[in-house]
Structure formats: structure tokens, C-alpha cells
Design a protein around this motif. Structure first.
Motif, mmCIF file in Angstrom:
data_model
loop_
_atom_site.group_PDB
_atom_site.id
_atom_site.type_symbol
_atom_site.label_atom_id
_atom_site.label_comp_id
_atom_site.label_asym_id
_atom_site.label_seq_id
_atom_site.Cartn_x
_atom_site.Cartn_y
_atom_site.Cartn_z
ATOM 1 N N MET A 145 0.849 -1.171 0.000
ATOM 2 C CA MET A 145 0.000 0.000 0.000
ATOM 3 C C MET A 145 0.900 1.241 0.000
ATOM 4 S SD MET A 145 -2.472 1.243 3.026
ATOM 5 C CE MET A 145 -4.152 1.340 2.610
ATOM 6 N N PRO A 146 0.645 2.208 -0.923
ATOM 7 C CA PRO A 146 1.496 3.385 -0.970
ATOM 8 C C PRO A 146 1.320 4.244 0.270
ATOM 9 C CG PRO A 146 -0.239 3.509 -2.657
ATOM 10 C CD PRO A 146 -0.375 2.200 -1.959
ATOM 11 N N ARG A 147 2.413 4.876 0.666
ATOM 12 C CA ARG A 147 2.361 5.777 1.824
ATOM 13 C C ARG A 147 1.691 7.079 1.415
ATOM 14 N NH1 ARG A 147 7.078 5.295 5.836
ATOM 15 N NH2 ARG A 147 5.975 7.147 6.425
ATOM 16 N N PRO A 148 0.868 7.665 2.289
ATOM 17 C CA PRO A 148 0.228 8.926 1.934
ATOM 18 C C PRO A 148 1.262 10.029 1.766
ATOM 19 C CG PRO A 148 -0.591 8.093 4.053
ATOM 20 C CD PRO A 148 0.495 7.181 3.593
ATOM 21 N N ASN A 149 1.049 10.922 0.807
ATOM 22 C CA ASN A 149 1.932 12.075 0.682
ATOM 23 C C ASN A 149 1.457 13.185 1.608
ATOM 24 O OD1 ASN A 149 -0.097 13.590 -0.613
ATOM 25 N ND2 ASN A 149 0.517 12.864 -2.614
ATOM 26 N N HIS A 150 2.153 14.309 1.592
ATOM 27 C CA HIS A 150 1.833 15.398 2.514
ATOM 28 C C HIS A 150 0.377 15.850 2.395
ATOM 29 C CE1 HIS A 150 2.580 18.724 5.176
ATOM 30 N NE2 HIS A 150 2.114 19.558 4.268
ATOM 31 N N THR A 151 -0.105 15.979 1.158
ATOM 32 C CA THR A 151 -1.485 16.405 0.946
ATOM 33 C C THR A 151 -2.462 15.401 1.548
ATOM 34 O OG1 THR A 151 -0.832 17.509 -1.081
ATOM 35 C CG2 THR A 151 -3.155 17.080 -0.808
ATOM 36 N N ASP A 152 -2.187 14.118 1.372
ATOM 37 C CA ASP A 152 -3.047 13.086 1.945
ATOM 38 C C ASP A 152 -3.074 13.187 3.473
ATOM 39 O OD1 ASP A 152 -3.546 12.066 -0.581
ATOM 40 O OD2 ASP A 152 -2.023 10.514 -0.436
ATOM 41 N N ARG A 153 -1.919 13.433 4.062
ATOM 42 C CA ARG A 153 -1.865 13.544 5.530
ATOM 43 C C ARG A 153 -2.673 14.736 6.016
ATOM 44 N NH1 ARG A 153 3.842 10.821 6.852
ATOM 45 N NH2 ARG A 153 4.041 10.139 4.756
ATOM 46 N N ASP A 154 -2.557 15.847 5.281
ATOM 47 C CA ASP A 154 -3.342 17.031 5.648
ATOM 48 C C ASP A 154 -4.832 16.725 5.573
ATOM 49 O OD1 ASP A 154 -1.009 18.475 5.991
ATOM 50 O OD2 ASP A 154 -1.135 19.463 4.032
ATOM 51 N N LEU A 155 -5.235 16.009 4.541
ATOM 52 C CA LEU A 155 -6.640 15.638 4.384
ATOM 53 C C LEU A 155 -7.083 14.740 5.530
ATOM 54 C CD1 LEU A 155 -9.268 15.598 2.752
ATOM 55 C CD2 LEU A 155 -8.329 13.667 1.476
ATOM 56 N N LEU A 156 -6.272 13.745 5.883
ATOM 57 C CA LEU A 156 -6.619 12.850 6.984
ATOM 58 C C LEU A 156 -6.764 13.618 8.296
ATOM 59 C CD1 LEU A 156 -4.321 9.774 6.274
ATOM 60 C CD2 LEU A 156 -6.766 10.000 5.816
ATOM 61 N N ARG A 157 -5.846 14.547 8.537
ATOM 62 C CA ARG A 157 -5.927 15.345 9.777
ATOM 63 C C ARG A 157 -7.160 16.246 9.765
ATOM 64 N NH1 ARG A 157 0.006 15.325 9.737
ATOM 65 N NH2 ARG A 157 -0.011 17.015 8.212
ATOM 66 N N ASP A 158 -7.470 16.816 8.602
ATOM 67 C CA ASP A 158 -8.629 17.702 8.499
ATOM 68 C C ASP A 158 -9.927 16.938 8.752
ATOM 69 O OD1 ASP A 158 -10.203 19.931 8.045
ATOM 70 O OD2 ASP A 158 -9.900 19.961 5.889
ATOM 71 N N VAL A 159 -10.075 15.783 8.109
ATOM 72 C CA VAL A 159 -11.271 14.958 8.318
ATOM 73 C C VAL A 159 -11.343 14.509 9.774
ATOM 74 C CG1 VAL A 159 -12.405 12.773 7.718
ATOM 75 C CG2 VAL A 159 -11.464 14.231 5.906
ATOM 76 N N GLY A 160 -10.214 14.078 10.321
ATOM 77 C CA GLY A 160 -10.184 13.650 11.719
ATOM 78 C C GLY A 160 -10.590 14.761 12.674
ATOM 79 N N ALA A 161 -10.100 15.973 12.395
ATOM 80 C CA ALA A 161 -10.457 17.119 13.240
ATOM 81 C C ALA A 161 -11.951 17.399 13.162
ATOM 82 C CB ALA A 161 -9.664 18.349 12.812
ATOM 83 N N ARG A 162 -12.530 17.216 11.991
ATOM 84 C CA ARG A 162 -13.971 17.430 11.840
ATOM 85 C C ARG A 162 -14.764 16.373 12.608
ATOM 86 N NH1 ARG A 162 -15.255 20.865 7.400
ATOM 87 N NH2 ARG A 162 -13.334 21.702 6.523
ATOM 88 N N VAL A 163 -14.268 15.143 12.619
ATOM 89 C CA VAL A 163 -14.913 14.083 13.406
ATOM 90 C C VAL A 163 -14.859 14.462 14.889
ATOM 91 C CG1 VAL A 163 -14.727 11.675 14.157
ATOM 92 C CG2 VAL A 163 -14.480 12.249 11.724
ATOM 93 N N ARG A 164 -13.669 14.868 15.350
ATOM 94 C CA ARG A 164 -13.510 15.247 16.762
ATOM 95 C C ARG A 164 -14.437 16.408 17.123
ATOM 96 N NH1 ARG A 164 -8.981 17.554 16.592
ATOM 97 N NH2 ARG A 164 -9.781 19.635 16.983
ATOM 98 N N GLN A 165 -14.494 17.433 16.270
ATOM 99 C CA GLN A 165 -15.348 18.591 16.547
ATOM 100 C C GLN A 165 -16.820 18.184 16.627
ATOM 101 O OE1 GLN A 165 -14.196 21.089 13.300
ATOM 102 N NE2 GLN A 165 -12.290 21.746 14.275
ATOM 103 N N ALA A 166 -17.252 17.333 15.711
ATOM 104 C CA ALA A 166 -18.649 16.877 15.722
ATOM 105 C C ALA A 166 -18.936 16.076 16.986
ATOM 106 C CB ALA A 166 -18.942 16.045 14.474
ATOM 107 N N ARG A 167 -17.985 15.232 17.379
ATOM 108 C CA ARG A 167 -18.152 14.432 18.596
ATOM 109 C C ARG A 167 -18.237 15.349 19.815
ATOM 110 N NH1 ARG A 167 -14.613 13.300 22.293
ATOM 111 N NH2 ARG A 167 -12.749 13.635 21.031
ATOM 112 N N GLU A 168 -17.344 16.336 19.871
ATOM 113 C CA GLU A 168 -17.333 17.242 21.023
ATOM 114 C C GLU A 168 -18.592 18.108 21.078
ATOM 115 O OE1 GLU A 168 -13.538 19.190 20.521
ATOM 116 O OE2 GLU A 168 -12.485 17.591 21.604
#
Length: 112
Positions: free
Chosen positions: A1-24
Motif C-alpha cells: 500500500m502506498p504511503r500517503p503524501n503530505h497532501t493526503d496527511r493534511d486531508l486525513l488530519r482535516d477529516v479527523g479534526a472534523r470528526v472530533r469537533q462533531a463528537r465534542e
């Protein structure tokens, strides 16, 4: 499986932050969300930090558990797209009732 590039990591963090905000906003713990999804709280934590990606299926499940639309977990459109959307909305608002009826009829034919 290819490793995520910088843009992919930013996207993962952004989506994750949105999940956390919705949960909170719900006042829920990671454990409560995990229980609703049938997964471990450590997995919820890893989603929220962007350490692991949410599959499309899991994104929909998480959104459903949080009572939100899945699209709300995705980043906003790129600036160019956002400008086009704003222009379209502005032009729509400038139409009179007959103009809106005409445009809506056209859109219904173009996008059934």
C-alpha cells in the motif's frame, strides 16, 4: 500500500479534526462513539488524529452515529470552486421568479 503524501496527511488530519469537533459538539467521549460504531476507542482516536484513514463506508457510519451529513466531515471546496459556487448563488438570487423557474427547469433537464 502506498504511503500517503503530505497532501493526503493534511486531508486525513482535516477529516479527523472534523470528526472530533462533531463528537465534542455532541458532548460525547471517544468511548461513546466507539460503542455506537462497534469499534475500539483507540480506533476513534486514530481516526481523529488522522493516523489512519476513514474508509468511505466508515465515514458514512461515523456521520450517521453523530447525526450529521457525511459531507460535513469533508473539507470545504477549493477556493476556485467556492468562488464559482458563490457567483452562481449570487446570480440565482438576482433572478426574478420567472427566471428562477426557467433556470430550475433547465437544471432538472441537465441533472435528472
Amino acid at each position: 500500500m502506498p504511503r500517503p503524501n503530505h497532501t493526503d496527511r493534511d486531508l486525513l488530519r482535516d477529516v479527523g479534526a472534523r470528526v472530533r469537533q462533531a463528537r465534542e459538539r455532541k458532548g460525547w467521549t471517544q468511548e461513546q462513539v466507539a460503542e455506537k460504531l462497534g469499534i475500539g476507542p483507540e480506533t476513534v482516536s486514530r481516526y481523529e488524529t488522522g493516523a489512519i484513514p476513514l474508509s468511505l463506508t466508515m465515514l458514512v457510519r461515523v456521520a450517521g452515529a453523530l447525526g450529521i451529513e457525511p459531507v460535513s466531515l469533508l473539507p470545504a471546496p477549493r477556493k476556485g470552486q467556492q468562488q464559482a459556487d458563490e457567483e452562481l448563488l449570487g446570480r440565482w438570487r438576482a433572478l426574478d421568479a420567472d427566471g428562477r423557474k426557467l433556470v430550475l427547469g433547465l437544471l432538472r433537464r441537465l441533472v435528472p
